[in-house]
Motif scaffolding. Structure first.
Motif, PDB file in Angstrom:
ATOM      1  N   THR A  68       0.838  -1.212   0.000  1.00 57.21           N
ATOM      2  CA  THR A  68       0.000   0.000   0.000  1.00 57.21           C
ATOM      3  C   THR A  68       0.866   1.253   0.000  1.00 57.21           C
ATOM      4  N   PHE A  69       1.841   1.313   0.907  1.00 57.81           N
ATOM      5  CA  PHE A  69       2.697   2.491   0.980  1.00 57.81           C
ATOM      6  C   PHE A  69       3.462   2.702  -0.323  1.00 57.81           C
ATOM      7  N   VAL A  70       4.018   1.623  -0.841  1.00 58.03           N
ATOM      8  CA  VAL A  70       4.848   1.761  -2.044  1.00 58.03           C
ATOM      9  C   VAL A  70       3.995   2.211  -3.231  1.00 58.03           C
ATOM     10  N   SER A  71       2.844   1.565  -3.421  1.00 59.74           N
ATOM     11  CA  SER A  71       2.046   1.939  -4.596  1.00 59.74           C
ATOM     12  C   SER A  71       1.431   3.328  -4.430  1.00 59.74           C
ATOM     13  N   ALA A  72       1.053   3.693  -3.197  1.00 66.18           N
ATOM     14  CA  ALA A  72       0.491   5.035  -2.986  1.00 66.18           C
ATOM     15  C   ALA A  72       1.570   6.096  -3.201  1.00 66.18           C
ATOM     16  N   TYR A  73       2.770   5.810  -2.725  1.00 70.68           N
ATOM     17  CA  TYR A  73       3.850   6.785  -2.862  1.00 70.68           C
ATOM     18  C   TYR A  73       4.211   6.986  -4.327  1.00 70.68           C
ATOM     19  N   LYS A  74       4.158   5.896  -5.049  1.00 69.64           N
ATOM     20  CA  LYS A  74       4.454   5.945  -6.483  1.00 69.64           C
ATOM     21  C   LYS A  74       3.428   6.844  -7.200  1.00 69.64           C
ATOM     22  N   ALA A  75       2.191   6.798  -6.703  1.00 72.65           N
ATOM     23  CA  ALA A  75       1.112   7.542  -7.360  1.00 72.65           C
ATOM     24  C   ALA A  75       0.793   8.853  -6.638  1.00 72.65           C
ATOM     25  N   ARG A  76       1.699   9.324  -5.789  1.00 77.17           N
ATOM     26  CA  ARG A  76       1.361  10.474  -4.932  1.00 77.17           C
ATOM     27  C   ARG A  76       1.080  11.753  -5.710  1.00 77.17           C
ATOM     28  N   ASP A  77       1.651  11.866  -6.915  1.00 77.17           N
ATOM     29  CA  ASP A  77       1.399  13.064  -7.713  1.00 77.17           C
ATOM     30  C   ASP A  77      -0.066  13.181  -8.130  1.00 77.17           C
ATOM     31  N   GLN A  78      -0.742  12.045  -8.081  1.00 82.15           N
ATOM     32  CA  GLN A  78      -2.137  12.067  -8.517  1.00 82.15           C
ATOM     33  C   GLN A  78      -3.124  12.262  -7.370  1.00 82.15           C
ATOM     34  N   PHE A  79      -2.615  12.385  -6.175  1.00 76.15           N
ATOM     35  CA  PHE A  79      -3.502  12.580  -5.026  1.00 76.15           C
ATOM     36  C   PHE A  79      -4.010  14.017  -5.021  1.00 76.15           C
ATOM     37  N   GLN A  80      -5.336  14.161  -4.984  1.00 78.62           N
ATOM     38  CA  GLN A  80      -5.932  15.485  -5.153  1.00 78.62           C
ATOM     39  C   GLN A  80      -6.163  16.210  -3.830  1.00 78.62           C
ATOM     40  N   GLY A  81      -6.215  15.453  -2.759  1.00 78.29           N
ATOM     41  CA  GLY A  81      -6.419  16.096  -1.465  1.00 78.29           C
ATOM     42  C   GLY A  81      -7.883  16.295  -1.109  1.00 78.29           C
ATOM     43  N   LYS A  82      -8.783  15.607  -1.797  1.00 77.81           N
ATOM     44  CA  LYS A  82     -10.213  15.724  -1.461  1.00 77.81           C
ATOM     45  C   LYS A  82     -10.515  14.992  -0.163  1.00 77.81           C
ATOM     46  N   SER A  83      -9.744  13.943   0.107  1.00 71.85           N
ATOM     47  CA  SER A  83      -9.861  13.254   1.389  1.00 71.85           C
ATOM     48  C   SER A  83      -8.497  13.386   2.074  1.00 71.85           C
ATOM     49  N   SER A  84      -8.423  12.922   3.325  1.00 68.98           N
ATOM     50  CA  SER A  84      -7.125  12.980   4.000  1.00 68.98           C
ATOM     51  C   SER A  84      -6.208  11.894   3.436  1.00 68.98           C
ATOM     52  N   VAL A  85      -4.910  12.052   3.666  1.00 65.81           N
ATOM     53  CA  VAL A  85      -3.958  11.029   3.208  1.00 65.81           C
ATOM     54  C   VAL A  85      -4.293   9.698   3.881  1.00 65.81           C
ATOM     55  N   LYS A  86      -4.668   9.776   5.173  1.00 63.44           N
ATOM     56  CA  LYS A  86      -4.996   8.550   5.903  1.00 63.44           C
ATOM     57  C   LYS A  86      -6.163   7.806   5.235  1.00 63.44           C
ATOM     58  N   THR A  87      -7.209   8.558   4.894  1.00 61.72           N
ATOM     59  CA  THR A  87      -8.376   7.938   4.241  1.00 61.72           C
ATOM     60  C   THR A  87      -7.973   7.329   2.904  1.00 61.72           C
ATOM     61  N   TRP A  88      -7.141   8.047   2.184  1.00 62.21           N
ATOM     62  CA  TRP A  88      -6.685   7.576   0.865  1.00 62.21           C
ATOM     63  C   TRP A  88      -5.905   6.263   1.019  1.00 62.21           C
ATOM     64  N   LEU A  89      -4.985   6.247   1.987  1.00 60.20           N
ATOM     65  CA  LEU A  89      -4.180   5.038   2.195  1.00 60.20           C
ATOM     66  C   LEU A  89      -5.054   3.867   2.658  1.00 60.20           C
ATOM     67  N   VAL A  90      -5.997   4.153   3.560  1.00 61.44           N
ATOM     68  CA  VAL A  90      -6.890   3.078   4.040  1.00 61.44           C
ATOM     69  C   VAL A  90      -7.704   2.506   2.881  1.00 61.44           C
ATOM     70  N   THR A  91      -8.152   3.392   1.987  1.00 62.82           N
ATOM     71  CA  THR A  91      -8.948   2.915   0.843  1.00 62.82           C
ATOM     72  C   THR A  91      -8.120   1.990  -0.053  1.00 62.82           C
ATOM     73  N   ILE A  92      -6.881   2.368  -0.275  1.00 62.29           N
ATOM     74  CA  ILE A  92      -6.008   1.519  -1.111  1.00 62.29           C
ATOM     75  C   ILE A  92      -5.783   0.166  -0.418  1.00 62.29           C
ATOM     76  N   LEU A  93      -5.489   0.228   0.879  1.00 60.80           N
ATOM     77  CA  LEU A  93      -5.252  -1.013   1.625  1.00 60.80           C
ATOM     78  C   LEU A  93      -6.516  -1.877   1.644  1.00 60.80           C
ATOM     79  N   ARG A  94      -7.664  -1.224   1.874  1.00 57.50           N
ATOM     80  CA  ARG A  94      -8.923  -1.982   1.923  1.00 57.50           C
ATOM     81  C   ARG A  94      -9.156  -2.715   0.604  1.00 57.50           C
ATOM     82  N   ASN A  95      -8.894  -2.030  -0.512  1.00 60.44           N
ATOM     83  CA  ASN A  95      -9.101  -2.674  -1.817  1.00 60.44           C
ATOM     84  C   ASN A  95      -8.177  -3.868  -2.007  1.00 60.44           C
ATOM     85  N   LYS A  96      -6.967  -3.752  -1.500  1.00 63.85           N
ATOM     86  CA  LYS A  96      -6.035  -4.886  -1.608  1.00 63.85           C
ATOM     87  C   LYS A  96      -6.544  -6.059  -0.760  1.00 63.85           C
TER      88      LYS A  96
END
Lengths: 204, 94
Positions: free
Chosen positions: A57-85
């Motif tokens: 989760t951390f590695v793939s989110a960090y790789k895609a960090r330029d695309q994070f828009q900030g509509k949700s918190s980073v924590k919510t974004w990371l949890v969503t990615i982890l949840r999907n995995k």
């Protein structure tokens, strides 16, 4: 691999500004590492597998960090990615066992709770304090966590999605490709088992 | 989402619920919209059955505990320093 990539892309809005100030690996790990790990362990019980998914989760989110828009918190974004995995993993592993759970009463724990007339077979103990006070007691929360970890994997996965992730029944059906009846029966059995476990182990 | 159809045998509604049926409706009501008939039958049983009122409270406690369980930090459930360092290195490679 492609599936995982798609899951991440699904969560990332296009053309979003780069994270500023918070996009260092050290900050991410110190702020969210333990939380994500607790989340994964709660779902999977297997700490080694949980660690692998948190890493992914951390590695793939960090790789895609330029695309994070900030509509949700980073924590919510990371949890969503982890949840999907986790959902992807659970769906592959447990689908057959989800489908087998379709009858409300076909469970020994539930049958033992009621007599032939459908009346409680034993008195339910008081758990003591008011609900609010109970939830403030760390011993109660420890016991709750222990009972949650004893739920069978197929029940726990759906229960966590509904009660901790707060997904709707429809969302769970869609993500796991199971019927709403499967979901309802799983949630009923989960609550009955958790109640039974707390009743047996919690002394107010 | 509506509750399961009566005909699919998931729930059979009667004028007076037994405790087992009450327990199903009590849980089902948290995850779906119960029909008016089900809500009335459930409320009626709730009014007269002390044990089921206690059950209902316990289920509410369980749902409340779910909302708090992730916030509680635990010494026994932390990402190890080795794992954190490994993940940081992998992130920095990206």
């Amino acid at each position: 691999m492609n599936l995982q990539k798609n899951l991440i892309q699904d969560e990332i809005p296009e053309k979003s500004p780069k994270l500023s100030g918070i996009d260092t690996p050290d900050k991410w790990l110190s702020d969210y590492g333990d939380y994500l790990f607790r989340y994964a362990v709660l779902q999977l019980k297997d700490k080694s597998l949980a660690e692998d998914l948190v890493q992914d989760t951390f590695v793939s989110a960090y790789k895609a960090r330029d695309q994070f828009q900030g509509k949700s918190s980073v924590k919510t974004w990371l949890v969503t990615i982890l949840r999907n995995k986790i959902i992807d993993l659970v769906r592959k592993k447990q689908r057959v066992s989800f489908l087998s759970v379709e009858n409300f009463d076909d469970d020994p724990v539930i049958r033992n709770n009621f007599n032939g007339a459908g009346i409680w077979s034993k008195w339910l103990n008081s758990w003591g304090s008011s609900p609010e006070a109970l939830l403030e007691q760390s011993q109660f929360m420890d016991q709750f966590q222990s009972c949650l970890s004893k739920l069978p994997e197929n029940l726990r996965a759906v229960f966590v999605m509904r009660n901790i992730d707060e997904l709707s029944t429809e969302e769970i059906c869609e993500k796991l490709d199971i019927s709403s009846n499967n979901v309802w029966v799983i949630l009923y059995r989960s609550r009955m088992r958790l109640r039974e476990c707390l009743e047996a182990n919690w002394k107010s | 989402m509506e509750e399961p159809d009566k005909n699919n045998s998931a729930i059979s509604l009667k004028s007076f619920l037994c405790c087992q049926e009450y327990s199903k409706l009590c849980c089902l009501g948290k995850d779906s919209n119960l029909s008016l008939a089900s809500r009335i039958a459930k409320s009626f049983h709730h009014l007269f059955c002390f044990t089921c009122r206690r059950f209902s409270k316990q289920i509410n406690v369980i749902d409340g505990a779910c909302k708090k369980v992730l916030e509680k930090e635990s010494e026994s459930c932390k990402l190890s320093e080795d794992a954190k360092n490994r993940i940081k290195s992998l992130m920095k490679e990206e």
